[in-house]
Design an enzyme around this catalytic site. Structure first.
Site, PDB file in Angstrom:
ATOM      1  N   GLU A 222      -5.808  38.249   9.086  1.00  0.00           N
ATOM      2  CA  GLU A 222      -4.906  37.958   7.984  1.00  0.00           C
ATOM      3  C   GLU A 222      -5.011  36.477   7.633  1.00  0.00           C
ATOM      4  OE1 GLU A 222      -1.414  40.440   7.470  1.00  0.00           O
ATOM      5  OE2 GLU A 222      -1.098  40.195   9.609  1.00  0.00           O
TER       6      GLU A 222
ATOM      7  N   GLN B 276      17.396  45.147  21.655  1.00  0.00           N
ATOM      8  CA  GLN B 276      16.501  44.091  22.133  1.00  0.00           C
ATOM      9  C   GLN B 276      17.168  43.322  23.276  1.00  0.00           C
ATOM     10  OE1 GLN B 276      13.150  43.393  21.115  1.00  0.00           O
ATOM     11  NE2 GLN B 276      13.314  42.134  22.959  1.00  0.00           N
TER      12      GLN B 276
ATOM     13  N   CYS C 295       5.389  36.916  18.212  1.00  0.00           N
ATOM     14  CA  CYS C 295       4.223  37.549  18.825  1.00  0.00           C
ATOM     15  C   CYS C 295       3.332  36.504  19.490  1.00  0.00           C
ATOM     16  CB  CYS C 295       3.438  38.318  17.782  1.00  0.00           C
ATOM     17  SG  CYS C 295       3.090  37.318  16.329  1.00  0.00           S
TER      18      CYS C 295
ATOM     19  N   GLU D 181      -1.552  43.962  13.261  1.00  0.00           N
ATOM     20  CA  GLU D 181      -1.192  42.790  14.069  1.00  0.00           C
ATOM     21  C   GLU D 181      -0.072  43.225  15.000  1.00  0.00           C
ATOM     22  OE1 GLU D 181      -2.753  40.163  14.432  1.00  0.00           O
ATOM     23  OE2 GLU D 181      -4.042  40.206  12.667  1.00  0.00           O
TER      24      GLU D 181
ATOM     25  N   GLY E 158       3.608  44.906  13.932  1.00  0.00           N
ATOM     26  CA  GLY E 158       4.689  45.458  14.737  1.00  0.00           C
ATOM     27  C   GLY E 158       4.222  45.648  16.166  1.00  0.00           C
ATOM     28  N   SER E 159       4.827  46.613  16.837  1.00  0.00           N
ATOM     29  CA  SER E 159       4.534  46.796  18.256  1.00  0.00           C
ATOM     30  C   SER E 159       3.208  47.541  18.458  1.00  0.00           C
ATOM     31  CB  SER E 159       5.666  47.587  18.909  1.00  0.00           C
ATOM     32  OG  SER E 159       5.759  48.855  18.295  1.00  0.00           O
TER      33      SER E 159
ATOM     34  N   ASN F 174      10.832  40.307  12.846  1.00  0.00           N
ATOM     35  CA  ASN F 174      10.978  38.952  13.403  1.00  0.00           C
ATOM     36  C   ASN F 174      10.564  37.820  12.468  1.00  0.00           C
ATOM     37  OD1 ASN F 174       8.271  39.704  13.755  1.00  0.00           O
ATOM     38  ND2 ASN F 174       8.029  38.293  15.457  1.00  0.00           N
TER      39      ASN F 174
HETATM   40  P1  NAD Z   1       7.924  48.167  15.423  1.00  0.00           P
HETATM   41  O1  NAD Z   1       6.549  48.618  15.785  1.00  0.00           O
HETATM   42  O2  NAD Z   1       9.072  48.851  16.016  1.00  0.00           O
HETATM   43  O3  NAD Z   1       8.119  48.272  13.833  1.00  0.00           O
HETATM   44  C1  NAD Z   1       7.260  47.647  12.928  1.00  0.00           C
HETATM   45  C2  NAD Z   1       7.340  48.361  11.595  1.00  0.00           C
HETATM   46  O4  NAD Z   1       6.817  49.686  11.764  1.00  0.00           O
HETATM   47  C3  NAD Z   1       8.771  48.539  11.072  1.00  0.00           C
HETATM   48  O5  NAD Z   1       8.796  48.407   9.668  1.00  0.00           O
HETATM   49  C4  NAD Z   1       9.086  49.964  11.476  1.00  0.00           C
HETATM   50  O6  NAD Z   1      10.091  50.563  10.673  1.00  0.00           O
HETATM   51  C5  NAD Z   1       7.738  50.626  11.267  1.00  0.00           C
HETATM   52  N1  NAD Z   1       7.598  51.894  11.978  1.00  0.00           N
HETATM   53  C6  NAD Z   1       8.195  52.268  13.140  1.00  0.00           C
HETATM   54  N2  NAD Z   1       7.843  53.544  13.447  1.00  0.00           N
HETATM   55  C7  NAD Z   1       7.015  53.961  12.469  1.00  0.00           C
HETATM   56  C8  NAD Z   1       6.339  55.192  12.208  1.00  0.00           C
HETATM   57  N3  NAD Z   1       6.472  56.238  13.023  1.00  0.00           N
HETATM   58  N4  NAD Z   1       5.567  55.289  11.098  1.00  0.00           N
HETATM   59  C9  NAD Z   1       5.425  54.228  10.276  1.00  0.00           C
HETATM   60  N5  NAD Z   1       6.067  53.049  10.445  1.00  0.00           N
HETATM   61  C10 NAD Z   1       6.844  52.916  11.538  1.00  0.00           C
HETATM   62  O7  NAD Z   1       7.954  46.577  15.695  1.00  0.00           O
HETATM   63  P2  NAD Z   1       9.219  45.585  15.549  1.00  0.00           P
HETATM   64  O8  NAD Z   1      10.139  45.845  16.690  1.00  0.00           O
HETATM   65  O9  NAD Z   1       9.748  45.628  14.169  1.00  0.00           O
HETATM   66  O10 NAD Z   1       8.518  44.173  15.729  1.00  0.00           O
HETATM   67  C11 NAD Z   1       8.279  43.582  16.967  1.00  0.00           C
HETATM   68  C12 NAD Z   1       6.827  43.710  17.348  1.00  0.00           C
HETATM   69  O11 NAD Z   1       6.015  43.141  16.321  1.00  0.00           O
HETATM   70  C13 NAD Z   1       6.465  42.946  18.610  1.00  0.00           C
HETATM   71  O12 NAD Z   1       5.618  43.729  19.405  1.00  0.00           O
HETATM   72  C14 NAD Z   1       5.706  41.734  18.092  1.00  0.00           C
HETATM   73  O13 NAD Z   1       4.795  41.179  19.000  1.00  0.00           O
HETATM   74  C15 NAD Z   1       5.020  42.312  16.891  1.00  0.00           C
HETATM   75  N6  NAD Z   1       4.625  41.263  15.963  1.00  0.00           N
HETATM   76  C16 NAD Z   1       3.296  40.962  15.849  1.00  0.00           C
HETATM   77  C17 NAD Z   1       2.885  39.953  15.001  1.00  0.00           C
HETATM   78  C18 NAD Z   1       1.426  39.627  14.859  1.00  0.00           C
HETATM   79  O14 NAD Z   1       1.049  39.084  13.827  1.00  0.00           O
HETATM   80  N7  NAD Z   1       0.586  39.921  15.844  1.00  0.00           N
HETATM   81  C19 NAD Z   1       3.825  39.247  14.256  1.00  0.00           C
HETATM   82  C20 NAD Z   1       5.166  39.582  14.399  1.00  0.00           C
HETATM   83  C21 NAD Z   1       5.559  40.599  15.250  1.00  0.00           C
END
Ligand code: NAD
Length: 484
Positions: free
Chosen positions: A465, A334, A287, A253, A231-232, A155
């Site tokens: 961060e 999504q 996020c 995060e 990520g999530s 995102n």
């Molecule tokens: P995601 O967790 O699906 O993926 C994030 C990253 O992790 C990607 O690069 C993905 O390829 C990798 N990944 C997935 N499975 C993995 C595994 N088994 N082993 C290692 N890496 C793996 O998240 P997304 O859909 O890309 O992003 C959306 C999420 O990110 C939302 O929940 C959002 O709130 C969060 N987000 C948080 C912040 C923050 O700073 N708090 C900022 C932006 C997005």
């Protein structure tokens, strides 16, 4: 302007070489799924292992390279990103779907982040103090950690890689980054800029691909000293478990369910604009999005009416169209998730005041109108689970005390906002909101680059961060005792 040659494979950067792959990812434009933004090499597990080995080999020299070389590299990267802001903004808008204005703003943020950390290379801190033992002196210094694995989401495809890569390199670490498979284009462009700016071989490596393969390789490698992940929550939890089991330093995060409290005494325009920006801009895919609007009874109806009127006037469509306010949702899955939650909200008894419809654009894309629910309770799933789309809810409350209680009644704690003209409530909220970031009369999304970023509870784990606080994660402290 179409910048990418769609027959060219954008390769991975391993040990200073661009490495081709048999597995190629077609990066598609969510506003026009017929359009391929570019072809991106998916790394193999061997590629990832070689990237990690290259980073390890480069670490002794890079960690001792001194601040001037690191400053000059980061400064050059910052300047190049800024000089290419139009082109990179278009690439970002085309691969992720936020509007060109938002995308260009994100690109400029990446430039600012590199500029800030160029300065941080020179602003070193440490202590030289007397020991409690006479004749002994103590020095406390920060040192680089080693090889850092960076795993980033789709995102913010340039800003998040930037705010992890820049401090990692600034403090003398070597990097292996795996960007989101959905949006590899901006990370690739950033890798090209870092490479051309003169990063020594192996100091910075890019391995694109799926999380389950390439992300897993980074997590499992004993040669990776630390992992910074965004990520999530679901993936983050697994990342933490793996890292802790191997005693890797880890920073996470994750998601949010950020409250924006609107009190009776709020300035109505300010409150509506905060909600509009915080909940719906960037298609709600932030996020820090204000997904729960907690509104006191005296202003509730006026607030809902004014916000609904604004939402109905928003234009959804092609992010490159200057008149469009909200771009497409990032992909089909999504969009499906957003639709599912709209249905869940209706089944839970909430009132869908506007939006939530999938609409056709001029081109085949994932377009959805911004959805607002009223009559919701904080127990509903639409108020507890992160939707990550242009969907917000209104929770009507009696007074400030109830608003604060519900704002904090969540598994997340990233950002929390309040709109009020009462200094007492603003001050109380600032001290009592259980969130890493608090906004008073400002949207919950939208932060500076020289200040700490992160949250509490299920939103974050490990050191903050950005800003000067970034050094907590990207360095380790050494205490030396010296007897002359
Ligand atoms: P995601 O967790 O699906 O993926 C994030 C990253 O992790 C990607 O690069 C993905 O390829 C990798 N990944 C997935 N499975 C993995 C595994 N088994 N082993 C290692 N890496 C793996 O998240 P997304 O859909 O890309 O992003 C959306 C999420 O990110 C939302 O929940 C959002 O709130 C969060 N987000 C948080 C912040 C923050 O700073 N708090 C900022 C932006 C997005």
């Amino acid at each position: 302007m179409k910048m990418n040659d769609v027959t060219k494979q954008h390769r991975n950067l391993i040990a200073g070489e661009w490495v081709e792959s048999a597995d190629v990812n077609e990066n598609r434009n969510p506003a026009n799924t017929d359009e391929i933004v570019g072809l991106y090499a998916r790394a193999s597990k061997d590629d990832a292992a070689r990237a990690i080995a290259a980073a390890r080999a480069a670490f002794p020299a890079w960690s001792k390279s001194g601040p001037q070389q690191r400053h000059d590299l980061l400064k050059k990267v910052s300047d190049t990103i800024a000089a290419r802001a139009e082109e990179l903004g278009e690439l970002l808008a085309r691969e992720e779907g936020k509007t060109f204005a938002e995308a260009k703003g994100e690109v400029m943020r990446a430039s600012q982040v590199f500029g800030f950390f160029a300065g941080e290379t020179l602003r070193q801190t440490g202590d030289a103090i007397d020991s409690v033992r006479p004749g002994v002196e103590v020095m406390v210094q920060r040192e680089a950690l080693g090889v850092i694995g960076l795993i980033t989401p789709w995102n913010f495809p340039i800003a998040i890689p930037a705010w992890k890569i820049a401090p990692a390199l600034a403090f003398g670490n070597c990097v292996v980054i795996k960007p989101a498979d959905l949006t590899p284009g901006c990370a690739w462009a950033l890798a090209e800029i870092i490479h051309e700016a003169g990063a020594p071989e192996g100091v910075f490596n890019l391995v694109m691909g799926r999380g389950s393969e390439i992300g897993a390789e980074i997590l499992d490698s004993p040669e990776v000293d630390a992992v910074s992940f965004t990520g999530s929550v679901e993936t983050g939890r697994m990342v933490a478990e793996k890292c802790v089991a191997q005693m890797k330093k880890v920073q996470l995060e994750m998601g949010g369910k950020n409250p924006l409290v609107v009190l009776d005494d709020a300035d109505l325009d300010t409150a509506v604009n905060c909600a509009l920006n915080g909940a719906f801009f960037s298609t709600g895919q932030r996020c820090t999005a204000s997904s729960r609007l907690i509104v006191t009874a005296g202003i509730h109806d006026r607030f809902v009416a004014a916000l609904t009127e604004k939402l109905n006037s928003l234009k959804v469509g092609d992010p490159m169209d200057g008149l469009v306010h909200i771009g497409p949702v990032v992909d089909e899955s999504q969009l499906e998730q957003n639709r599912r939650y709209v249905k869940i909200g209706q089944e839970e008894g909430a009132t869908l005041v506007c939006g939530g419809e999938v609409i056709e654009g001029a081109t085949p894309g994932h377009f959805m109108t911004p959805a607002l629910f009223t009559g919701t309770t904080n127990e509903m799933r639409i108020n507890r689970e992160e939707i990550f789309g242009p969907v917000a809810t209104v929770i009507k409350v009696a007074d400030y005390d109830e608003a604060l209680r519900l704002a904090n009644d969540t598994d997340f704690g990233l950002s929390a906002g309040i709109c009020t003209t009462n200094l007492g409530h603003a001050a109380h909220f600032r001290r009592n909101a259980e969130a890493g970031m608090v906004m008073v009369n400002l949207p919950t999304a939208g932060v500076d680059y020289h200040t700490p970023f992160g949250g509490r509870k299920g939103s974050s784990y490990g050191p903050r961060e950005q800003g000067q606080y970034a050094r907590e994660f990207y360095t380790t402290v050494k205490t030396t005792y010296i007897q002359a």
